[in-house]
Design a protein around this motif. Structure first.
Motif, PDB file in Angstrom:
ATOM      1  N   LEU A 193       0.842  -1.193   0.000  1.00 23.72           N
ATOM      2  CA  LEU A 193       0.000   0.000   0.000  1.00 23.72           C
ATOM      3  C   LEU A 193       0.881   1.248   0.000  1.00 23.72           C
ATOM      4  CD1 LEU A 193      -2.821   1.356   0.362  1.00 23.72           C
ATOM      5  CD2 LEU A 193      -2.466   1.110   2.819  1.00 23.72           C
ATOM      6  N   ILE A 194       1.885   1.281   0.839  1.00 24.43           N
ATOM      7  CA  ILE A 194       2.781   2.436   0.912  1.00 24.43           C
ATOM      8  C   ILE A 194       3.635   2.524  -0.349  1.00 24.43           C
ATOM      9  CG2 ILE A 194       4.755   3.399   2.162  1.00 24.43           C
ATOM     10  CD1 ILE A 194       3.432   2.231   4.739  1.00 24.43           C
ATOM     11  N   TYR A 195       4.152   1.396  -0.818  1.00 23.03           N
ATOM     12  CA  TYR A 195       4.995   1.400  -2.010  1.00 23.03           C
ATOM     13  C   TYR A 195       4.241   1.971  -3.211  1.00 23.03           C
ATOM     14  CZ  TYR A 195       7.741  -0.185  -5.958  1.00 23.03           C
ATOM     15  OH  TYR A 195       8.469  -0.214  -7.127  1.00 23.03           O
ATOM     16  N   TRP A 196       3.063   1.421  -3.484  1.00 27.86           N
ATOM     17  CA  TRP A 196       2.308   1.883  -4.653  1.00 27.86           C
ATOM     18  C   TRP A 196       1.802   3.304  -4.454  1.00 27.86           C
ATOM     19  CZ3 TRP A 196       3.589  -0.287  -8.794  1.00 27.86           C
ATOM     20  CH2 TRP A 196       3.864  -1.652  -8.855  1.00 27.86           C
ATOM     21  N   GLY A 197       1.503   3.678  -3.215  1.00 26.74           N
ATOM     22  CA  GLY A 197       1.079   5.050  -2.940  1.00 26.74           C
ATOM     23  C   GLY A 197       2.161   6.053  -3.291  1.00 26.74           C
ATOM     24  N   VAL A 198       3.398   5.755  -2.903  1.00 22.04           N
ATOM     25  CA  VAL A 198       4.510   6.651  -3.227  1.00 22.04           C
ATOM     26  C   VAL A 198       4.724   6.699  -4.734  1.00 22.04           C
ATOM     27  CG1 VAL A 198       7.018   6.974  -3.012  1.00 22.04           C
ATOM     28  CG2 VAL A 198       5.654   6.410  -0.995  1.00 22.04           C
ATOM     29  N   SER A 227      -1.041  13.640   2.552  1.00 30.33           N
ATOM     30  CA  SER A 227      -0.857  13.739   4.005  1.00 30.33           C
ATOM     31  C   SER A 227      -1.093  12.390   4.670  1.00 30.33           C
ATOM     32  CB  SER A 227      -1.802  14.786   4.601  1.00 30.33           C
ATOM     33  OG  SER A 227      -1.475  16.066   4.152  1.00 30.33           O
ATOM     34  N   VAL A 228      -2.125  11.686   4.230  1.00 27.69           N
ATOM     35  CA  VAL A 228      -2.403  10.353   4.772  1.00 27.69           C
ATOM     36  C   VAL A 228      -1.242   9.415   4.450  1.00 27.69           C
ATOM     37  CG1 VAL A 228      -3.892   8.317   4.538  1.00 27.69           C
ATOM     38  CG2 VAL A 228      -4.909  10.584   4.791  1.00 27.69           C
ATOM     39  N   LEU A 229      -0.743   9.468   3.230  1.00 26.43           N
ATOM     40  CA  LEU A 229       0.389   8.627   2.846  1.00 26.43           C
ATOM     41  C   LEU A 229       1.611   8.945   3.710  1.00 26.43           C
ATOM     42  CD1 LEU A 229       1.614   6.472   1.024  1.00 26.43           C
ATOM     43  CD2 LEU A 229       2.085   8.272  -0.649  1.00 26.43           C
ATOM     44  N   LEU A 230       1.877  10.226   3.949  1.00 27.34           N
ATOM     45  CA  LEU A 230       3.007  10.594   4.810  1.00 27.34           C
ATOM     46  C   LEU A 230       2.789  10.108   6.241  1.00 27.34           C
ATOM     47  CD1 LEU A 230       3.912  14.158   3.509  1.00 27.34           C
ATOM     48  CD2 LEU A 230       5.241  12.058   3.247  1.00 27.34           C
ATOM     49  N   ASP A 231       1.546  10.122   6.710  1.00 23.83           N
ATOM     50  CA  ASP A 231       1.256   9.570   8.042  1.00 23.83           C
ATOM     51  C   ASP A 231       1.579   8.079   8.088  1.00 23.83           C
ATOM     52  OD1 ASP A 231       0.407  12.039   8.958  1.00 23.83           O
ATOM     53  OD2 ASP A 231      -1.738  11.590   8.746  1.00 23.83           O
ATOM     54  N   TRP A 232       1.229   7.366   7.020  1.00 27.89           N
ATOM     55  CA  TRP A 232       1.539   5.938   6.967  1.00 27.89           C
ATOM     56  C   TRP A 232       3.051   5.711   6.941  1.00 27.89           C
ATOM     57  CZ3 TRP A 232      -2.396   4.717   2.532  1.00 27.89           C
ATOM     58  CH2 TRP A 232      -3.690   4.690   3.060  1.00 27.89           C
ATOM     59  N   ILE A 233       3.768   6.521   6.175  1.00 25.02           N
ATOM     60  CA  ILE A 233       5.223   6.393   6.128  1.00 25.02           C
ATOM     61  C   ILE A 233       5.814   6.667   7.506  1.00 25.02           C
ATOM     62  CG2 ILE A 233       7.347   7.401   5.170  1.00 25.02           C
ATOM     63  CD1 ILE A 233       5.765   7.826   2.543  1.00 25.02           C
ATOM     64  N   GLY A 234       5.200   7.558   8.255  1.00 26.75           N
ATOM     65  CA  GLY A 234       5.659   7.850   9.607  1.00 26.75           C
ATOM     66  C   GLY A 234       5.577   6.657  10.539  1.00 26.75           C
ATOM     67  N   LEU A 235       4.776   5.652  10.193  1.00 25.72           N
ATOM     68  CA  LEU A 235       4.677   4.437  11.010  1.00 25.72           C
ATOM     69  C   LEU A 235       5.802   3.445  10.724  1.00 25.72           C
ATOM     70  CD1 LEU A 235       0.830   3.846  10.713  1.00 25.72           C
ATOM     71  CD2 LEU A 235       2.086   4.923  12.602  1.00 25.72           C
ATOM     72  N   ILE A 286       9.542   6.467  12.233  1.00 25.35           N
ATOM     73  CA  ILE A 286       9.933   7.734  11.622  1.00 25.35           C
ATOM     74  C   ILE A 286       9.196   8.906  12.258  1.00 25.35           C
ATOM     75  CG2 ILE A 286       9.782   9.074   9.486  1.00 25.35           C
ATOM     76  CD1 ILE A 286      10.483   6.430   8.004  1.00 25.35           C
ATOM     77  N   GLY A 287       7.919   8.766  12.514  1.00 28.11           N
ATOM     78  CA  GLY A 287       7.158   9.864  13.124  1.00 28.11           C
ATOM     79  C   GLY A 287       6.818  10.927  12.093  1.00 28.11           C
ATOM     80  N   ASP A 288       7.466  12.079  12.171  1.00 31.02           N
ATOM     81  CA  ASP A 288       7.210  13.179  11.230  1.00 31.02           C
ATOM     82  C   ASP A 288       7.879  12.846   9.903  1.00 31.02           C
ATOM     83  OD1 ASP A 288       6.852  15.492   9.810  1.00 31.02           O
ATOM     84  OD2 ASP A 288       7.784  16.814  11.286  1.00 31.02           O
ATOM     85  N   ALA A 289       7.111  12.245   8.997  1.00 29.20           N
ATOM     86  CA  ALA A 289       7.677  11.743   7.740  1.00 29.20           C
ATOM     87  C   ALA A 289       8.194  12.863   6.855  1.00 29.20           C
ATOM     88  CB  ALA A 289       6.635  10.915   6.990  1.00 29.20           C
ATOM     89  N   PHE A 290       7.505  13.995   6.808  1.00 28.90           N
ATOM     90  CA  PHE A 290       7.945  15.082   5.938  1.00 28.90           C
ATOM     91  C   PHE A 290       9.347  15.532   6.325  1.00 28.90           C
ATOM     92  CE2 PHE A 290       8.308  19.624   4.899  1.00 28.90           C
ATOM     93  CZ  PHE A 290       8.149  19.544   3.526  1.00 28.90           C
ATOM     94  N   GLU A 291       9.566  15.765   7.593  1.00 30.07           N
ATOM     95  CA  GLU A 291      10.885  16.217   8.051  1.00 30.07           C
ATOM     96  C   GLU A 291      11.950  15.150   7.810  1.00 30.07           C
ATOM     97  OE1 GLU A 291      13.008  17.456  12.204  1.00 30.07           O
ATOM     98  OE2 GLU A 291      10.926  18.078  11.894  1.00 30.07           O
TER      99      GLU A 291
END
Length: 189
Positions: free
Chosen positions: A35-40, A64-72, A114-119
């Protein structure tokens, strides 16, 4: 949309249907990594401009939702999905490279979420990730423009005393028109 982008989009849709999750408690790397791979892959390649504020919000919220998932994810898990680019001469050109990215990951903790994925992703050297971050920043800028504020680059230019231009078509030919820039202290450039 190319045939590859169409494939990425269909794969992402399938993953959203089969493995969408709302809560951090539901997250499982093995279940949700596709899900994360294809989302990116999909959201880093969407290059069309939104035509309405609703479209701008939808794109911003989806990323934003995708970045939240990456933060996990942990940096180690992110490296499995999106390996660090094998570029080793960043010190020579003062750019991000493999060593810089590994240093950031190790300082963060390879097995710490990761938490804050954007940063975090800002310092991660992978072209798919870089495309996603660029599109996310474009979303922020587009939402600001629809709300009547300057975009991110326009605001940066104004704060730094730089002139900006827009391309317009006038009588069938393309021309560049200088934007009116007002600095923080009220001066017009």
């Amino acid at each position: 949309m190319t045939k590859y982008e169409d494939l990425y989009f269909r794969q992402y849709q399938n993953e959203l249907i089969n493995n969408f999750f709302f809560d951090e408690v539901e997250f499982d790397f093995e279940t949700h990594k596709k899900l994360i791979y294809w989302g990116v892959r999909v959201m880093g390649r969407e290059r069309t401009k939104p035509q309405t504020i609703e479209e701008a919000y939808i794109r911003f919220n989806a990323r934003s939702v995708l970045l939240d998932w990456i933060g996990l994810l942990t940096p180690r898990q992110l490296m499995i999905l999106f390996p660090i680019e094998k570029d080793y001469d960043g010190h020579k050109y003062q750019t991000k490279d493999y060593f810089y990215t590994m240093d950031v990951c190790i300082k963060h903790g390879l097995d710490t979420k990761i938490g804050d994925a954007f940063e975090f992703l800002w310092d991660y050297q992978n072209w798919d990730i870089a495309d996603l971050i660029i599109e996310y920043m474009s979303d922020i800028s587009n939402v600001r423009k629809f709300e009547g504020h300057p975009g991110l680059m326009e605001e940066f230019a104004a704060k730094n005393g730089l002139k900006t231009y827009r391309e317009r078509e006038i009588n069938g030919s393309s021309v560049f028109i200088e934007d009116l820039v007002i600095t923080d202290d009220g001066k017009v450039l």
